[in-house]
Design a protein around this motif. Structure first.
Motif: not given
Length: 240
Positions: A168-173, A216-217, A223-225
Protein backbone atom coordinates in the motif's frame (compact mmCIF):
# COMPACT_ATOMS: atom_id res chain seq x y z
CA UNK A 1 -30.95 -6.10 -2.02
CA UNK A 2 -33.79 -3.63 -2.59
CA UNK A 3 -33.66 -0.72 -5.04
CA UNK A 4 -32.71 2.00 -2.53
CA UNK A 5 -29.68 0.16 -1.02
CA UNK A 6 -28.52 -0.74 -4.54
CA UNK A 7 -28.68 2.91 -5.57
CA UNK A 8 -26.74 3.97 -2.48
CA UNK A 9 -24.13 1.30 -3.12
CA UNK A 10 -23.72 2.39 -6.76
CA UNK A 11 -23.37 6.02 -5.68
CA UNK A 12 -20.76 5.16 -3.03
CA UNK A 13 -18.71 3.05 -5.44
CA UNK A 14 -18.69 5.59 -8.27
CA UNK A 15 -17.87 8.48 -5.93
CA UNK A 16 -14.69 6.68 -4.79
CA UNK A 17 -13.37 5.89 -8.27
CA UNK A 18 -10.40 8.03 -9.37
CA UNK A 19 -12.14 8.47 -12.72
CA UNK A 20 -14.87 10.55 -11.11
CA UNK A 21 -12.92 12.44 -8.46
CA UNK A 22 -13.12 15.74 -10.33
CA UNK A 23 -16.58 15.27 -11.83
CA UNK A 24 -19.14 17.79 -10.57
CA UNK A 25 -21.87 16.53 -8.20
CA UNK A 26 -24.46 17.40 -10.84
CA UNK A 27 -22.82 15.30 -13.55
CA UNK A 28 -22.09 12.49 -11.12
CA UNK A 29 -25.72 12.51 -10.02
CA UNK A 30 -26.79 12.12 -13.63
CA UNK A 31 -24.60 9.05 -14.01
CA UNK A 32 -26.11 7.60 -10.84
CA UNK A 33 -29.53 7.69 -12.44
CA UNK A 34 -28.31 5.41 -15.22
CA UNK A 35 -26.14 3.10 -13.09
CA UNK A 36 -27.34 -0.29 -11.90
CA UNK A 37 -25.83 -3.12 -9.91
CA UNK A 38 -25.24 -6.72 -10.95
CA UNK A 39 -24.70 -9.66 -8.62
CA UNK A 40 -22.64 -12.60 -9.88
CA UNK A 41 -21.83 -15.74 -7.96
CA UNK A 42 -18.42 -17.34 -7.72
CA UNK A 43 -17.52 -19.02 -11.01
CA UNK A 44 -20.28 -17.27 -12.94
CA UNK A 45 -19.32 -15.68 -16.27
CA UNK A 46 -19.92 -11.93 -16.35
CA UNK A 47 -19.18 -11.64 -20.08
CA UNK A 48 -17.80 -13.98 -22.72
CA UNK A 49 -15.27 -13.41 -25.44
CA UNK A 50 -17.02 -12.17 -28.55
CA UNK A 51 -19.89 -10.55 -26.65
CA UNK A 52 -20.48 -6.78 -26.50
CA UNK A 53 -19.88 -4.96 -23.20
CA UNK A 54 -22.78 -2.70 -22.17
CA UNK A 55 -20.60 -0.09 -20.48
CA UNK A 56 -18.12 0.60 -17.71
CA UNK A 57 -18.13 -1.92 -14.87
CA UNK A 58 -16.78 -1.24 -11.38
CA UNK A 59 -16.33 -3.82 -8.61
CA UNK A 60 -18.22 -2.87 -5.44
CA UNK A 61 -17.05 -5.98 -3.59
CA UNK A 62 -15.59 -9.32 -4.62
CA UNK A 63 -13.29 -9.93 -7.56
CA UNK A 64 -13.40 -10.89 -11.24
CA UNK A 65 -10.69 -12.23 -13.50
CA UNK A 66 -10.10 -11.25 -17.12
CA UNK A 67 -8.84 -14.33 -18.89
CA UNK A 68 -7.77 -15.82 -22.19
CA UNK A 69 -8.28 -19.53 -22.75
CA UNK A 70 -6.42 -21.54 -25.38
CA UNK A 71 -7.69 -24.41 -27.49
CA UNK A 72 -6.20 -26.89 -25.00
CA UNK A 73 -8.07 -25.26 -22.11
CA UNK A 74 -5.00 -23.55 -20.68
CA UNK A 75 -5.95 -20.29 -18.98
CA UNK A 76 -3.97 -17.04 -18.81
CA UNK A 77 -5.25 -14.48 -16.33
CA UNK A 78 -4.55 -10.99 -17.63
CA UNK A 79 -6.01 -9.03 -14.74
CA UNK A 80 -7.59 -9.50 -11.36
CA UNK A 81 -10.11 -6.71 -10.80
CA UNK A 82 -11.04 -6.02 -7.19
CA UNK A 83 -13.01 -3.44 -5.20
CA UNK A 84 -12.92 0.14 -6.54
CA UNK A 85 -11.35 -1.04 -9.81
CA UNK A 86 -12.95 -0.94 -13.26
CA UNK A 87 -12.99 -2.75 -16.59
CA UNK A 88 -14.81 -2.38 -19.89
CA UNK A 89 -13.49 1.11 -20.67
CA UNK A 90 -12.65 0.04 -24.20
CA UNK A 91 -16.35 0.01 -25.10
CA UNK A 92 -16.35 3.80 -24.87
CA UNK A 93 -13.94 4.06 -27.80
CA UNK A 94 -14.18 0.85 -29.82
CA UNK A 95 -17.49 -0.69 -30.78
CA UNK A 96 -16.00 -4.15 -30.64
CA UNK A 97 -16.85 -7.28 -28.66
CA UNK A 98 -14.76 -8.47 -25.75
CA UNK A 99 -11.46 -10.16 -26.67
CA UNK A 100 -11.50 -12.15 -23.38
CA UNK A 101 -13.71 -13.75 -20.74
CA UNK A 102 -14.73 -12.11 -17.46
CA UNK A 103 -15.46 -14.54 -14.61
CA UNK A 104 -16.29 -13.93 -10.94
CA UNK A 105 -13.58 -15.29 -8.64
CA UNK A 106 -15.84 -14.96 -5.58
CA UNK A 107 -19.40 -13.75 -5.07
CA UNK A 108 -19.23 -10.25 -6.53
CA UNK A 109 -21.35 -7.12 -6.82
CA UNK A 110 -20.69 -4.93 -9.87
CA UNK A 111 -21.84 -1.44 -10.73
CA UNK A 112 -22.62 -0.92 -14.42
CA UNK A 113 -22.70 2.52 -16.05
CA UNK A 114 -23.98 2.35 -19.65
CA UNK A 115 -21.77 3.71 -22.41
CA UNK A 116 -23.98 6.54 -23.64
CA UNK A 117 -24.10 8.61 -20.42
CA UNK A 118 -20.32 8.25 -20.11
CA UNK A 119 -19.76 9.38 -23.68
CA UNK A 120 -22.00 12.39 -23.03
CA UNK A 121 -19.98 13.18 -19.89
CA UNK A 122 -16.75 13.05 -21.91
CA UNK A 123 -18.17 15.73 -24.20
CA UNK A 124 -19.12 18.00 -21.30
CA UNK A 125 -16.33 17.43 -18.77
CA UNK A 126 -12.66 17.79 -19.80
CA UNK A 127 -11.47 16.60 -16.37
CA UNK A 128 -13.30 13.31 -16.80
CA UNK A 129 -12.00 12.86 -20.36
CA UNK A 130 -8.40 13.39 -19.18
CA UNK A 131 -8.88 11.02 -16.24
CA UNK A 132 -10.22 8.33 -18.55
CA UNK A 133 -7.34 8.71 -21.01
CA UNK A 134 -4.85 8.61 -18.10
CA UNK A 135 -6.49 5.42 -16.81
CA UNK A 136 -6.20 3.75 -20.22
CA UNK A 137 -2.55 4.83 -20.51
CA UNK A 138 -1.80 3.32 -17.10
CA UNK A 139 -3.49 0.09 -18.22
CA UNK A 140 -1.34 0.02 -21.37
CA UNK A 141 1.81 0.65 -19.32
CA UNK A 142 0.88 -2.22 -17.01
CA UNK A 143 0.38 -4.56 -19.98
CA UNK A 144 3.83 -3.67 -21.34
CA UNK A 145 5.36 -4.30 -17.91
CA UNK A 146 3.55 -7.66 -17.71
CA UNK A 147 4.83 -8.65 -21.15
CA UNK A 148 8.37 -7.68 -20.22
CA UNK A 149 8.17 -9.62 -16.95
CA UNK A 150 6.78 -12.74 -18.63
CA UNK A 151 9.30 -12.80 -21.47
CA UNK A 152 12.44 -11.45 -19.79
CA UNK A 153 12.27 -12.31 -16.09
CA UNK A 154 12.19 -15.53 -14.13
CA UNK A 155 9.34 -16.71 -11.92
CA UNK A 156 10.85 -15.48 -8.64
CA UNK A 157 11.57 -12.06 -10.13
CA UNK A 158 7.99 -11.77 -11.40
CA UNK A 159 6.64 -12.78 -8.01
CA UNK A 160 8.90 -10.26 -6.23
CA UNK A 161 7.65 -7.47 -8.50
CA UNK A 162 4.04 -8.54 -7.97
CA UNK A 163 4.39 -8.52 -4.18
CA UNK A 164 5.96 -5.07 -4.39
CA UNK A 165 2.94 -3.88 -6.40
CA UNK A 166 0.56 -5.08 -3.65
CA UNK A 167 2.19 -2.93 -0.99
CA UNK A 168 0.00 0.00 0.00
CA UNK A 169 2.96 2.32 0.53
CA UNK A 170 6.77 2.36 0.16
CA UNK A 171 7.09 1.58 3.88
CA UNK A 172 4.46 -1.18 4.10
CA UNK A 173 5.83 -4.40 5.60
CA UNK A 174 2.87 -6.72 5.05
CA UNK A 175 0.67 -7.58 2.08
CA UNK A 176 -2.25 -9.96 1.72
CA UNK A 177 -2.54 -12.14 -1.35
CA UNK A 178 -5.83 -11.05 -2.96
CA UNK A 179 -6.74 -14.51 -4.27
CA UNK A 180 -5.79 -18.17 -4.08
CA UNK A 181 -2.20 -19.02 -5.00
CA UNK A 182 -3.30 -21.00 -8.06
CA UNK A 183 -5.13 -17.96 -9.44
CA UNK A 184 -2.24 -15.59 -8.73
CA UNK A 185 0.12 -18.06 -10.37
CA UNK A 186 -2.06 -17.97 -13.50
CA UNK A 187 -2.00 -14.17 -13.34
CA UNK A 188 1.82 -14.28 -13.32
CA UNK A 189 2.04 -16.84 -16.12
CA UNK A 190 3.26 -19.78 -14.05
CA UNK A 191 1.95 -22.99 -12.52
CA UNK A 192 0.97 -23.24 -8.85
CA UNK A 193 4.02 -25.44 -8.25
CA UNK A 194 6.34 -22.87 -9.81
CA UNK A 195 4.66 -20.16 -7.73
CA UNK A 196 5.32 -22.13 -4.53
CA UNK A 197 8.97 -22.69 -5.46
CA UNK A 198 9.41 -18.97 -6.24
CA UNK A 199 7.85 -18.03 -2.91
CA UNK A 200 10.17 -20.45 -1.13
CA UNK A 201 13.19 -19.01 -2.99
CA UNK A 202 12.34 -15.48 -1.84
CA UNK A 203 11.84 -16.70 1.73
CA UNK A 204 15.15 -18.57 1.66
CA UNK A 205 16.86 -15.37 0.50
CA UNK A 206 15.55 -13.65 3.63
CA UNK A 207 13.36 -11.24 1.68
CA UNK A 208 9.99 -12.30 3.07
CA UNK A 209 8.06 -14.70 5.27
CA UNK A 210 4.73 -16.33 4.50
CA UNK A 211 1.87 -16.76 6.97
CA UNK A 212 -1.09 -18.21 5.07
CA UNK A 213 -2.22 -15.54 2.62
CA UNK A 214 -0.28 -12.85 4.46
CA UNK A 215 3.26 -12.11 3.29
CA UNK A 216 5.66 -10.25 5.59
CA UNK A 217 8.07 -8.16 3.53
CA UNK A 218 11.24 -8.47 5.59
CA UNK A 219 13.51 -6.62 3.18
CA UNK A 220 11.64 -4.21 0.88
CA UNK A 221 14.82 -2.81 -0.67
CA UNK A 222 16.15 -6.29 -1.30
CA UNK A 223 12.86 -7.38 -2.82
CA UNK A 224 12.99 -4.44 -5.24
CA UNK A 225 16.56 -5.33 -6.23
CA UNK A 226 15.63 -8.97 -6.74
CA UNK A 227 12.62 -8.08 -8.89
CA UNK A 228 14.84 -6.26 -11.38
CA UNK A 229 18.04 -8.32 -11.25
CA UNK A 230 17.13 -11.78 -9.94
CA UNK A 231 19.99 -11.43 -7.46
CA UNK A 232 19.99 -10.97 -3.67
CA UNK A 233 21.07 -7.44 -2.66
CA UNK A 234 24.56 -8.49 -1.56
CA UNK A 235 25.23 -10.35 -4.80
CA UNK A 236 23.96 -7.47 -6.97
CA UNK A 237 26.36 -5.07 -5.25
CA UNK A 238 29.35 -7.33 -5.54
CA UNK A 239 29.02 -8.62 -1.99
CA UNK A 240 29.86 -5.27 -0.36
Amino acid sequence: MSAAPRERLAAAVLAKLPLFQQVSPQHLGELMRHARTLYVRRGQTVARRGEPVPGLLAVAYGMVKLTLRGATGAERVLRLVGPSQTFGEVVLFLQRPLPLDVVAVVDTRLVLVPAQPLLALMERDAHFARSLVASLCERMHALVCDFEATTMHGAAERLAAYLESLAASPTATRVTLPAAKKLIAARLGMTKETFSRALHELAQAGLLAVKGREVVLIDRAGLAVFSSTGLPPAASSGGR
